[in-house]
Each structure stands twice: as C-alpha cells, then as structure tokens.
Design a protein around this motif. Sequence first.
Motif, PDB file in Angstrom:
ATOM      1  N   GLU A 163       3.362   5.669  -5.718  1.00  6.82           N
ATOM      2  CA  GLU A 163       3.753   5.266  -7.067  1.00  6.82           C
ATOM      3  C   GLU A 163       5.222   4.857  -7.136  1.00  6.82           C
ATOM      4  OE1 GLU A 163       2.447   7.798 -10.206  1.00  6.82           O
ATOM      5  OE2 GLU A 163       0.556   8.271  -9.217  1.00  6.82           O
ATOM      6  N   TRP A 191       2.261   1.741  -3.354  1.00  4.18           N
ATOM      7  CA  TRP A 191       1.209   2.032  -4.325  1.00  4.18           C
ATOM      8  C   TRP A 191       0.801   3.506  -4.291  1.00  4.18           C
ATOM      9  CZ3 TRP A 191      -1.117   0.344  -8.508  1.00  4.18           C
ATOM     10  CH2 TRP A 191      -2.391   0.804  -8.846  1.00  4.18           C
ATOM     11  N   ALA A 195      -5.326  -0.823 -10.255  1.00  4.71           N
ATOM     12  CA  ALA A 195      -4.510  -2.041 -10.272  1.00  4.71           C
ATOM     13  C   ALA A 195      -5.239  -3.211 -10.917  1.00  4.71           C
ATOM     14  CB  ALA A 195      -4.104  -2.413  -8.844  1.00  4.71           C
ATOM     15  N   LYS A 233       1.078  -1.813 -13.567  1.00  7.64           N
ATOM     16  CA  LYS A 233       1.316  -0.810 -12.533  1.00  7.64           C
ATOM     17  C   LYS A 233       1.690  -1.418 -11.189  1.00  7.64           C
ATOM     18  CE  LYS A 233      -2.096   2.280 -14.680  1.00  7.64           C
ATOM     19  NZ  LYS A 233      -3.375   3.002 -14.479  1.00  7.64           N
ATOM     20  N   ILE A 234       1.489  -2.712 -11.026  1.00  8.76           N
ATOM     21  CA  ILE A 234       1.779  -3.349  -9.742  1.00  8.76           C
ATOM     22  C   ILE A 234       3.129  -4.052  -9.813  1.00  8.76           C
ATOM     23  CG2 ILE A 234      -0.620  -3.598  -9.031  1.00  8.76           C
ATOM     24  CD1 ILE A 234      -0.665  -6.383 -10.077  1.00  8.76           C
ATOM     25  N   TYR A 263       0.816  -1.220   0.000  1.00 16.58           N
ATOM     26  CA  TYR A 263       0.000   0.000   0.000  1.00 16.58           C
ATOM     27  C   TYR A 263       0.850   1.271   0.000  1.00 16.58           C
ATOM     28  CZ  TYR A 263      -3.649  -3.340   1.211  1.00 16.58           C
ATOM     29  OH  TYR A 263      -4.498  -4.416   1.210  1.00 16.58           O
TER      30      TYR A 263
END
Length: 674
Positions: free
Chosen positions: A201, A198, A242, A250-251, A195
């Motif tokens: 970024e 995320w 995601a 993106k993950i 998290y």
Amino acid sequence: MTELLDLDEGLDPLGDLDSGDSQTATKNRAKVGSARPSSLLYTYGPGATMDLPSFTIMPAGLDTWEKIWARRGSVPTVPAPRLLDAVKVHLGPQVSELRPFPWAPKPTSHSKEGDDLGVPARVFPQWLRCTNCDMLAPLTRYAYRNTNPYRPDQARFEHEKCPGRKGKISKKPMPAVPARYLLACPDGHLDEFPYDWWVHEGAQCTEANIPSLAMHDQALGKGASATIECRACGLKRPMNQAQGEAGAAKIPRCRGRHPHLGLFDKDGCPNATKLMLLGASNLWFPATLSIIVMPEATAKTHETIAAELLKVVGQKRVEKYGNNLEKWREYLDEEESPLFDLPDDELAAAIAHLLEPPPSEEELAEQRRNFDPVSLLVPEWNFLQRDPLGKLHKADEQSGLVLSPPEGGIHPDLVDRHVTRVMAIDKLRKVNAVLGFTRIDEMERANDIGQRLVRLTRSGHPTWTVATEDRGEGIYLQLDEEEVATWEAKIESTDLWEAHRAAHERNFNARFSDTAKDVGPETRFRPARYWLIHTLAHVLIREMAMYAGYSAASLSERIYAWKENKEENRPAAAGLLIVTTASDSDGTLGGLVQLSSRVNLERAMSRALERALRCSSDPVCAHRTPKEPEEFLHGAACHTCAMASETSCERANRFLDRRFLVDLPGSVGLGFFS
C-alpha cells in the motif's frame, strides 16, 4: 515476419545472430516468433503486446529498426506518393519514404536468406509468474531458453530449482508466464503494474529491502482475480481492489512511460492510470492510412522529389548549393543519381520546395485538423469513372491496376435497380501505412491526433514509416447519383433518420475522449447514402463469400459515398469496391472477378437483397430503432443478417440498416431497392 528478442535495456535487436554458423546448441537465439505483415500492421505493431507461446513481447520503435536496415546495402521502399503526402500531414514534412517490414522470403526452410532481418522487440511485461510455485519476479530472476534454431516458438523463461508450493525442489526447470496486469493512460503511456508498491500500500516492506512476492491466481480469465502476497512480511492484497472507479484512486498516477521506445516522457504525465489486462482489446489501436494505387497517383510531386533530393545530398549541401542548379546537377551526376535526369523545371521546383522554411507547429496542427480522409478516396473514385480502353485495360506498370467491364454490359435487372457502372478489378495494389497508435480510445474516438497519437520514434519526427503492399482483385459497383440523391432527401426527413442522428450524438458525447469534446458530432455522422451503400456492401460480402472461394473475413469493403462539396470542387459519389488482398501473392484466385460477370453479379445481388428481407432475429432486428438513452449506431442490422467481421468493415459495423436497402415490415417506402 521474424521477431527478434531483447533481453536488456540496450535493445540489441540482432542478438546473437551476429555469430552466425558459430552458434552452439546451448546458446540463446534472438528469433522468438513470426507473424504476417498484415497482423504486424493492424494487431501487433510497435507499442502493442504480442503473445508468444510462452511469454509476451512488444515490437520496438522505428529507431531500433535502423540497426536492421544497416545490415543491408540499400533499404527497399514502397512507392505510393499520394499516400506519402497524406502521411506527411500527420507526421510532418520530414517523412521522406515508406518502407516495408524487414523481412525476406526463404527459398527453403533451412535457407539462411533473411536471417539478418526481423522486427526488433522487447520482452514486455517483464514481470513473470512461476506456474509451479507462484513466485512473482522480474525476468532477471528466471533463466531464458531458446536453443533450437528451427523452433523459435520454444523460446521460454524458466524457474530453475523451483521449490514448488510445498517446498520440494523440482528436478527440472518450471515454466514462467507473464504477469497479466498493466497500467495505461489515455495519452498512450503503458507501464508495469507496481506489485511491490501495491501489496504494501505504497510503503516499504518491514522485513526486507527487496521482498519476495507471489501471485496466487486460481480463477484465470475472470478479470482481476489474483492476490498478491509478500512472502517476507506476509501481507496480502487482492487485485480486484484496483478495478473500477473505486480502484482508480488506489493505483499510482502515470509515469509517462513508453516501453516500445525505452523511455519516459521528460515532462512526466498528469493523467490518472487505468488497470488493464494483458491482451485487452483497447490496449492498442493502430492509426493507419491506406489507398488503392491509381495510375495518376503514381506520378511524383515536387514534395516527393524534394524528399528524395534531401536524402541524396543531405541538409548541409541544401544550404550550401541554394538555387545554384549547376552545382546540384554536378553533385547528382557524381553520385549517379537518377534524379540527374529530371527536367530543369521539375528539379528547380523541388529545390525551391526544399529551401522553403519548414511549417510551424501551428501550421502543422492546422493541416491535421483540416485533413479529410475522403481526400484519399477521391482520386480512386475519379479514375473509376473512366471507361476502360478495351476489354482488359491495364492501366500502367507501377500502379499494377488491371480492370475490365462486364462482357455484354450490365444486366437489365441491375439497371432497373439503378446500378450504372460495374467494373471487374482483375488486379490492384493496396498500400497501407502506419501513423502511430492510441490506447484506451481508438484514433477515431480520440479525434485529437496531434496530442493523442503515440509517436513511433524517440524524437517524434520520423523520417520514414512502415507500410505494407497488398495485391488482389475486386468488384466495383456504382449507383445512379440522381436516384440516390432523391432517395437520400426523402430519408433524411424521416423519424427513423432523426433517431439515428440523435443516437449518434449521444454515442459521440458518451464515448469520445475528454480532449475531443470541442468536435461537433455532426462532423462524424455519415450521410444516408453512406448507410445505404455500406449496408449493401455487407450483404454482398456475405453472399459473395458463398461463391467466390474466399471466406467472408478475407473480403473487405471500400465505400465511396459522400455528398457534393462545391467549396472543394468535389462531386457527389455513390459506389463501393469489394476486394480481397494478400501481402504475399501477386493477384488472387479470380473468384471475385468471376462474380462480376453479367449473370453472376445479378444473381449474387438479387440473392443478397432477398436475404436482407429476413433475419432470424426478426421482428426484433427489423424494428430496432435507437431511443433515448440508447446510443447504438445501427438499426435493423445484427450479426445474423448484415454485420461483417472486423477485417471486412471499415466502420466497425456502424452505420448499417437493412430498412434503407429493402422494405421491411413496419417501414414500407424506405428501401432504395424496393
């Protein structure tokens, strides 16, 4: 089945149970919940996530279970040599035994019996969200409460001095719930969602080294609907970014984590990850094998005797004693081992097996590739071809099998329907063993078990695995082989059969894992007789549930349907076994055995076939035939007429078509019973 709690990386599965009666009311306890052995085998085994009332746990790998068994003087085993030999094909020759779950029944609710047993587990995921203030943090930021020894369901994590959403400090602790996002990869790795990474970024927070996070989730149950917020720098990012193919880029990539073992793969993992929701159906697929124990299958083989010898003497003495039978006898006599009573030829053969060089990885991989699940069914089929010795034939004590023919023989109407054998299985014993598990793709879809099957131990070479022992009753029914073969030849030349075959190939190519593309689709397609007997089993289960006193979900099928294989000297089979089993009872109510009587079975089968003629979804259901690009693996079958619950069907409601049972409008001449 008692679950035990882990709150640290050391994973002490016994927790504070060691303090026994000295525990105080304020001390946290290790027990956090319970589950039936069957659910721990098929739904919540090692590596799966198990929802408790207030948080989620993950049963740990088998290494940790050894600490549980160490508290007992001896470890119980489940006798099933034939199943053990099949387990060795997949997990290696070092597997020496099958063990039950560490559990013992309690005579009374306040009894201490069995308090030293339980399934060790970790808290996973370990990121929690406060339900009052939305704080998102690891479990170390929360207080753990579990004070009532008789209410493990009240175990929970709480946010003390919660400020709430408006900054007003709460007088009582607020409950915390698991953050419901995870990352998984096709090789079975599972990880917490990052998290912090995320929301920023992939960068660091500009305002704090360890920023405070929040998860705002206003639309529960609608996919990745939450938004992650950094309360230090104010950045926000929705979780729905995601999802899907766009979100996959993106993950982060997989770190190779196995949380049930508490380790990361040393070589890492090259796979991309997939966003998963906690509790998703494809998060954990068990890989299991099961047998109905038959008398001739209870005899020990040289392999199983060798495994017992190795357990008694150890590897060093094996090398020291070699072929010296006298030294072996002397040691076994000193240890008072029952193996001392073995005849010389059996003991010598087992010793010779121990002294053989272990198979190479290539040889083991070849054994796995050549393993045919039908090999577990053949001994059962062969024994069921024998006529009972009397009205009630008790096969032997170890197998627990008791069977009897219908009094007065088979009903003439069933004979006219080409039923050649009926047997009441008054008592039976079914043993189920765990091999491991897969994620994203179930084992049958992956088909590359050596690579995709997630190991249950850190080393990947377990010396035992978990098994359950179920007892129950059933009905065995067999069709005339000559009639089935004639019907099958006719069906396999029809356009309907070609449509099913083509749909199966499309389904195979679309859904099998990338690493299994070298497997031919035809190797997984079932012959027409399987469709026939499988559909018959389903309609019988639905009908028998109305009269047997069991729910349809408690009845299950075992299908014996394969063509002749001359290379393996295996004759053709066409039969089915409908059973009900339970792990905590010796035999069941007798409802299925009553239905096996001459008149009752004829009535049940007649009504089942009559109901198969009609479906409330007809004519759509009756005419359902897959056409390109459709890839469904059933024809005239739906949840209204022929599909069964997942606990009943061995093929997840695939390979079903009522047109193979009875003639339906537009398909006259296809039904075996027409």
